[in-house]
Design a protein around this motif. Structure first.
Motif, PDB file in Angstrom:
ATOM      1  N   UNK A 140      62.361  33.075  52.018  1.00 39.49           N
ATOM      2  CA  UNK A 140      63.475  33.712  51.330  1.00 39.49           C
ATOM      3  C   UNK A 140      63.751  35.093  51.911  1.00 39.49           C
ATOM      4  N   UNK A 141      64.954  35.569  51.633  1.00 39.59           N
ATOM      5  CA  UNK A 141      65.307  36.960  51.894  1.00 39.59           C
ATOM      6  C   UNK A 141      66.403  37.359  50.919  1.00 39.59           C
ATOM      7  N   UNK A 142      66.654  38.645  50.822  1.00 40.66           N
ATOM      8  CA  UNK A 142      67.698  39.163  49.948  1.00 40.66           C
ATOM      9  C   UNK A 142      68.772  39.860  50.778  1.00 40.66           C
ATOM     10  N   UNK A 143      69.984  39.871  50.215  1.00 38.39           N
ATOM     11  CA  UNK A 143      71.084  40.576  50.880  1.00 38.39           C
ATOM     12  C   UNK A 143      72.023  41.122  49.808  1.00 38.39           C
ATOM     13  N   UNK A 144      72.494  42.357  49.970  1.00 39.88           N
ATOM     14  CA  UNK A 144      73.405  42.908  48.967  1.00 39.88           C
ATOM     15  C   UNK A 144      74.794  42.292  49.055  1.00 39.88           C
ATOM     16  N   UNK A 145      75.392  42.027  47.911  1.00 38.92           N
ATOM     17  CA  UNK A 145      76.778  41.574  47.886  1.00 38.92           C
ATOM     18  C   UNK A 145      77.677  42.714  48.361  1.00 38.92           C
ATOM     19  N   UNK A 146      78.905  42.352  48.716  1.00 39.69           N
ATOM     20  CA  UNK A 146      79.848  43.347  49.220  1.00 39.69           C
ATOM     21  C   UNK A 146      81.067  43.408  48.307  1.00 39.69           C
ATOM     22  N   UNK A 147      81.448  44.614  47.925  1.00 40.65           N
ATOM     23  CA  UNK A 147      82.664  44.815  47.135  1.00 40.65           C
ATOM     24  C   UNK A 147      83.713  45.448  48.031  1.00 40.65           C
ATOM     25  N   UNK A 148      84.664  44.658  48.513  1.00 38.15           N
ATOM     26  CA  UNK A 148      85.663  45.188  49.447  1.00 38.15           C
ATOM     27  C   UNK A 148      86.444  46.350  48.843  1.00 38.15           C
ATOM     28  N   UNK A 149      86.741  47.334  49.676  1.00 39.55           N
ATOM     29  CA  UNK A 149      87.572  48.454  49.254  1.00 39.55           C
ATOM     30  C   UNK A 149      89.006  48.164  49.659  1.00 39.55           C
ATOM     31  N   UNK A 150      89.824  49.168  49.568  1.00 40.79           N
ATOM     32  CA  UNK A 150      91.229  48.980  49.952  1.00 40.79           C
ATOM     33  C   UNK A 150      91.410  49.006  51.453  1.00 40.79           C
TER      34      UNK A 150
END
Length: 348
Positions: free
Chosen positions: A323-333
């Protein structure tokens, strides 16, 4: 609604901090061509042109694909001994005494990565000619591998590398769609990959970051394909906390592989991610994964990432889990014209 087994939540902590003030962009692993001996530069260029040609061909006809032409390209590239070229990568550089750890690590993922899946799927395609889904899987693997090569070799295609650095959100479907139903040739027969995903949203901010995630996933899946007992591999992706995803590759293993891991991998299997522990490989791939994940979260070392569960491996009964972890991405403008990226890279 997909139910995630409790055992997968229990693999590691569900709250993992990041020490980064800015998001990991996927850079930092570049090895300029000057670090390779001239014969290796020729091989690298030949491998890249061969593998990148397929997504470029797809892009030229993506709205009305000519699957016969695509299949002909796959067969032609396979016949040109692509794997043989990859196999000999690094020999000339090693002979000069300039075979540094950075060169070694880059060449491991250039010899493996999407290239391994592409060649394995191309082999299966030879058994079921005309299979359109399998042809498209070859395109996906070739596209991914070309991106991995541009990530590691910044001057092999500088114009497209610049496009890879531009901000462009990649949704999780970019990963799940290409892996779900993937079939490739393993050491003892065909192996299928299935996906179980409970995450929706963006996971990467640019192609360069995407290729770093791909380096980890391809290393995990390629290892699973080598040792999968029963011919099946499952990729799980699910959120464990706000803004944090866990990726788990699961496969059954034979008793001899379980015994090997118990003897050689150390408590918590941490030695797998330090390099050198392998059966028939190099031991470099999982060490590369640990370096990438540690970098993603701003940790002081790969060992620290493994120690605190940012990535790892274990067995549960007859199944092996990595397993590994990865941060989600919140797109900007901020936006990038995707049409430009598509024209340059072939497939986004």
């Amino acid at each position: 609604m997909l139910t995630i087994p409790r055992s997968l939540y229990e693999l590691a902590p569900t709250t993992l901090a990041s020490n980064r003030s800015e998001r990991f962009d996927g850079a930092g692993y570049e090895v300029p061509s000057a670090h390779f001996a001239p014969p290796d530069r020729i091989l690298l260029d030949r491998v890249y042109r061969a593998i990148n040609g397929l997504p470029l061909l797809w892009n030229s006809m993506r709205h009305a694909p000519d699957y016969t032409a695509l299949e002909d390209y796959v067969r032609r590239v396979e016949a040109e001994a692509l794997m043989n070229d990859a196999k000999h990568l690094g020999e000339a550089t090693r002979a000069t005494g300039a075979y540094t750890p950075a060169v070694r690590n880059a060449l491991h993922d250039i010899r493996g990565g999407g290239l391994t899946v592409f060649l394995g799927t191309a082999e299966l395609l030879g058994m079921v000619p005309g299979d359109r889904d399998m042809i498209r899987r070859c395109v996906d693997a070739a596209r991914d591998h070309a991106k991995i090569m541009r990530n590691l070799l910044p001057d092999i295609d500088p114009v497209v590398r610049a496009a890879d650095e531009a901000t462009k959100a990649h949704g999780i479907d970019h990963f799940t769609s290409k892996w779900d139903g993937m079939a490739t040739q393993g050491p003892t027969g065909p192996v299928s990959v299935g996906v179980q995903c409970a995450f929706e949203g963006a996971i990467s901010a640019r192609c360069l970051e995407t290729s770093s995630i791909d380096r980890v996933v391809y290393n995990y899946v390629n290892n699973a394909v080598r040792f999968a007992a029963g011919g099946a591999v499952t990729l799980w992706v699910f959120p464990v906390a706000d803004g944090l995803t866990r990726w788990v590759v699961q496969n059954a293993i034979a008793p001899d592989q379980s015994a090997f891991l118990a003897e050689k991998a150390g408590p918590g299997f941490e030695r797998l991610f330090a390099g050198g522990v392998t059966r028939g490989g190099t031991g470099v791939g999982l060490a590369n994964c640990a370096e990438i994940v540690a970098d993603c979260f701003g940790l002081p070392s790969p060992a620290e990432a493994v120690r605190h569960g940012y990535l790892g491996a274990t067995t549960q009964g007859t199944d092996y889990h990595s397993w590994f972890h990865w941060p989600a991405y919140s797109p900007t403008t901020q936006r990038t014209d995707s049409r430009v990226v598509e024209q340059l890279t072939g497939v986004v």
